[in-house]
Motif scaffolding. Structure first.
Motif, PDB file in Angstrom:
ATOM      1  N   UNK A  34     -16.754  -9.052   4.532  1.00  0.00           N
ATOM      2  CA  UNK A  34     -16.072  -7.714   4.528  1.00  0.00           C
ATOM      3  C   UNK A  34     -15.624  -7.669   3.033  1.00  0.00           C
ATOM      4  N   UNK A  35     -15.945  -6.671   2.334  1.00  0.00           N
ATOM      5  CA  UNK A  35     -15.090  -6.413   1.142  1.00  0.00           C
ATOM      6  C   UNK A  35     -13.761  -5.790   1.299  1.00  0.00           C
ATOM      7  N   UNK A  36     -12.781  -5.841   0.170  1.00  0.00           N
ATOM      8  CA  UNK A  36     -11.467  -5.607   0.736  1.00  0.00           C
ATOM      9  C   UNK A  36     -10.889  -4.900  -0.371  1.00  0.00           C
ATOM     10  N   UNK A  37      -9.947  -4.108  -0.495  1.00  0.00           N
ATOM     11  CA  UNK A  37      -9.157  -3.680  -1.702  1.00  0.00           C
ATOM     12  C   UNK A  37      -7.631  -4.058  -1.329  1.00  0.00           C
ATOM     13  N   UNK A  38      -6.833  -4.195  -2.502  1.00  0.00           N
ATOM     14  CA  UNK A  38      -5.693  -4.578  -2.597  1.00  0.00           C
ATOM     15  C   UNK A  38      -4.672  -3.466  -2.609  1.00  0.00           C
ATOM     16  N   UNK A  39      -3.542  -3.396  -1.800  1.00  0.00           N
ATOM     17  CA  UNK A  39      -2.529  -2.412  -2.002  1.00  0.00           C
ATOM     18  C   UNK A  39      -1.373  -3.093  -2.531  1.00  0.00           C
ATOM     19  N   UNK A  56     -14.747  -0.061   1.839  1.00  0.00           N
ATOM     20  CA  UNK A  56     -14.288  -1.517   2.238  1.00  0.00           C
ATOM     21  C   UNK A  56     -14.176  -1.628   3.716  1.00  0.00           C
ATOM     22  N   UNK A  57     -14.254  -2.938   4.043  1.00  0.00           N
ATOM     23  CA  UNK A  57     -14.132  -3.133   5.594  1.00  0.00           C
ATOM     24  C   UNK A  57     -12.389  -3.295   5.784  1.00  0.00           C
ATOM     25  N   UNK A  58     -11.572  -3.800   4.605  1.00  0.00           N
ATOM     26  CA  UNK A  58     -10.398  -3.934   4.854  1.00  0.00           C
ATOM     27  C   UNK A  58      -9.440  -3.617   3.810  1.00  0.00           C
ATOM     28  N   UNK A  59      -8.130  -3.497   4.126  1.00  0.00           N
ATOM     29  CA  UNK A  59      -7.073  -3.166   2.987  1.00  0.00           C
ATOM     30  C   UNK A  59      -6.081  -4.652   3.276  1.00  0.00           C
ATOM     31  N   UNK A  60      -5.832  -5.270   2.055  1.00  0.00           N
ATOM     32  CA  UNK A  60      -4.917  -6.287   2.094  1.00  0.00           C
ATOM     33  C   UNK A  60      -3.550  -5.682   1.504  1.00  0.00           C
ATOM     34  N   UNK A  61      -2.415  -5.457   2.243  1.00  0.00           N
ATOM     35  CA  UNK A  61      -1.363  -4.779   1.681  1.00  0.00           C
ATOM     36  C   UNK A  61      -0.349  -5.908   1.217  1.00  0.00           C
ATOM     37  N   UNK A  62       0.089  -5.890  -0.065  1.00  0.00           N
ATOM     38  CA  UNK A  62       1.186  -6.652  -0.527  1.00  0.00           C
ATOM     39  C   UNK A  62       2.474  -5.840  -0.428  1.00  0.00           C
ATOM     40  N   UNK A  63       2.622  -4.710   0.133  1.00  0.00           N
ATOM     41  CA  UNK A  63       3.734  -3.763   0.100  1.00  0.00           C
ATOM     42  C   UNK A  63       4.898  -4.145   1.087  1.00  0.00           C
ATOM     43  N   UNK A  64       6.160  -3.766   0.928  1.00  0.00           N
ATOM     44  CA  UNK A  64       7.043  -3.975   1.893  1.00  0.00           C
ATOM     45  C   UNK A  64       6.560  -3.270   3.078  1.00  0.00           C
ATOM     46  N   UNK A  65       6.899  -3.726   4.360  1.00  0.00           N
ATOM     47  CA  UNK A  65       6.941  -3.234   5.484  1.00  0.00           C
ATOM     48  C   UNK A  65       7.259  -1.847   5.751  1.00  0.00           C
ATOM     49  N   UNK A  66       8.282  -1.321   5.137  1.00  0.00           N
ATOM     50  CA  UNK A  66       8.690  -0.018   5.305  1.00  0.00           C
ATOM     51  C   UNK A  66       7.501   0.803   4.755  1.00  0.00           C
ATOM     52  N   UNK A  67       7.147   0.447   3.447  1.00  0.00           N
ATOM     53  CA  UNK A  67       5.888   1.431   2.862  1.00  0.00           C
ATOM     54  C   UNK A  67       4.534   1.377   3.657  1.00  0.00           C
ATOM     55  N   UNK A  68       4.471   0.167   4.357  1.00  0.00           N
ATOM     56  CA  UNK A  68       3.210   0.024   5.099  1.00  0.00           C
ATOM     57  C   UNK A  68       3.479   1.110   6.499  1.00  0.00           C
ATOM     58  N   UNK A  84     -12.625  -5.301  -4.279  1.00  0.00           N
ATOM     59  CA  UNK A  84     -13.339  -4.455  -4.904  1.00  0.00           C
ATOM     60  C   UNK A  84     -12.471  -3.393  -5.528  1.00  0.00           C
ATOM     61  N   UNK A  85     -11.276  -3.585  -5.527  1.00  0.00           N
ATOM     62  CA  UNK A  85     -10.247  -2.587  -6.164  1.00  0.00           C
ATOM     63  C   UNK A  85      -8.761  -2.890  -5.884  1.00  0.00           C
TER      64      UNK A  85
END
Length: 224
Positions: A103-108, A158-170, A132-133
Motif C-alpha cells: 500500500x502506498x501512503x501519503x503523510x499529513x 494511495x491506500x492510506x494516510x499516515x497523519x502526524x497531526x494533533x487528534x483535534x485536527x484529525x 508518495x507525498x
C-alpha cells in the motif's frame, strides 16, 4: 469481540498487541475508509475536555493506547503491556503490514519538519514504505482549506494516510471529509514520540512530567 477499557470516562479499545495488529490488518483490503488512532496522554487529556474528541475516539475503527501513563491510569491488569507500549511495537508492526500489503501512503503533517522526522524514523527502523507525498495541514495559514487537502490525497491514489497531526485536527478533518476520501486506512499517530517528536533532553522530560500531573489530577477527580 472488541475489548474495551475506560480511561477518564473515555472508552477505548484494549486488544492485545496480536489482536490489535490482526484487527488493523483487515482494514488494508476492505475497500472502505477505516480510522486507526493512537492514543497518548495528550490525546486523553484533549478528550476529557472536549466532547467532540471523546466521541471521535470512541467511534474510530480502532484506538490503540501508546502511552505508559494511560496504561497505568486505565487498569492494573494492563501493566503487562507496558514494554510493548514503551517499545512502540504496534506502530512498527502496523507500518510493516502496510508495506507488506504494498500500500502506498501519503503523510499529513503540521510542518515539513514533522514529515522529515517521520521519514527519518521509518528509514532508521528499516521500514521501506512507499510514501508518495507529504501534505502540510496548517489551519492558521492564509487560504487554508481542508477540501484541498482531501483532493490532494485523492490525487495520489494511495491506500492510506499516515497523519502526524494533533487528534483535534484529525477529528476536524475526518468529520467533514472522511466520506470524500478514496483510501482504505487513515492512521493517526497522534503524539507518538518515536516517529514525530524528540524524546530526549530536558524539555521532553518536562513535558512528560507536566502531562503526568494533569492526568493524575483528572484520575483523582474521577475517583472522588
Amino acid at each position: 469481540m472488541s475489548k474495551k477499557v475506560t480511561v477518564l470516562g473515555v472508552r477505548l479499545d484494549c486488544y492485545s498487541l496480536r489482536g490489535a495488529i490482526g484487527h488493523a490488518s483487515k482494514f488494508l483490503n476492505n475497500m472502505t475508509v477505516n480510522v486507526v488512532q493512537m492514543v497518548s496522554l495528550k490525546t486523553i487529556n484533549a478528550a476529557a475536555d472536549n466532547e467532540a474528541i471523546k466521541d471521535y475516539l470512541e467511534n474510530v475503527d480502532l484506538s490503540v493506547i501508546n502511552d505508559v501513563q494511560v496504561i497505568r491510569a486505565a487498569d492494573e491488569k494492563l501493566k503487562g503491556r507496558i514494554k510493548e507500549v514503551e517499545e512502540g511495537f504496534f506502530l512498527k508492526a502496523f507500518l510493516k503490514r502496510i508495506r507488506d500489503n504494498k500500500k502506498s501512503v501519503c503523510i499529513l503533517a503540521a510542518s515539513e519538519e514533522d514529515g522529515a522526522k517521520f521519514h527519518d524514523y521509518v528509514r532508521n527502523e528499516g521500514i521501506d514504505l512507499n510514501v508518495v507525498g507529504v501534505f502540510v495541514a496548517d489551519p492558521s495559514a492564509e487560504n487554508f482549506n481542508w477540501e484541498t487537502i482531501a483532493n490532494d490525497i485523492n490525487s495520489k491514489n494511495v491506500g492510506g494516510v499516515i497523519s502526524l497531526l494533533d487528534v483535534t485536527l484529525n477529528e476536524e478533518f475526518l468529520r467533514e471529509f472522511k466520506s470524500m476520501l478514496s483510501i482504505e486506512v487513515f492512521f493517526g499517530l497522534g503524539d507518538e514520540p518515536e516517529a514525530t517528536r524528540n524524546t530526549k533532553g530536558v524539555f521532553a522530560g518536562l513535558k512528560r512530567r507536566v502531562f503526568k500531573r494533569i492526568i493524575n489530577r483528572k484520575v483523582n477527580k474521577n475517583n472522588e
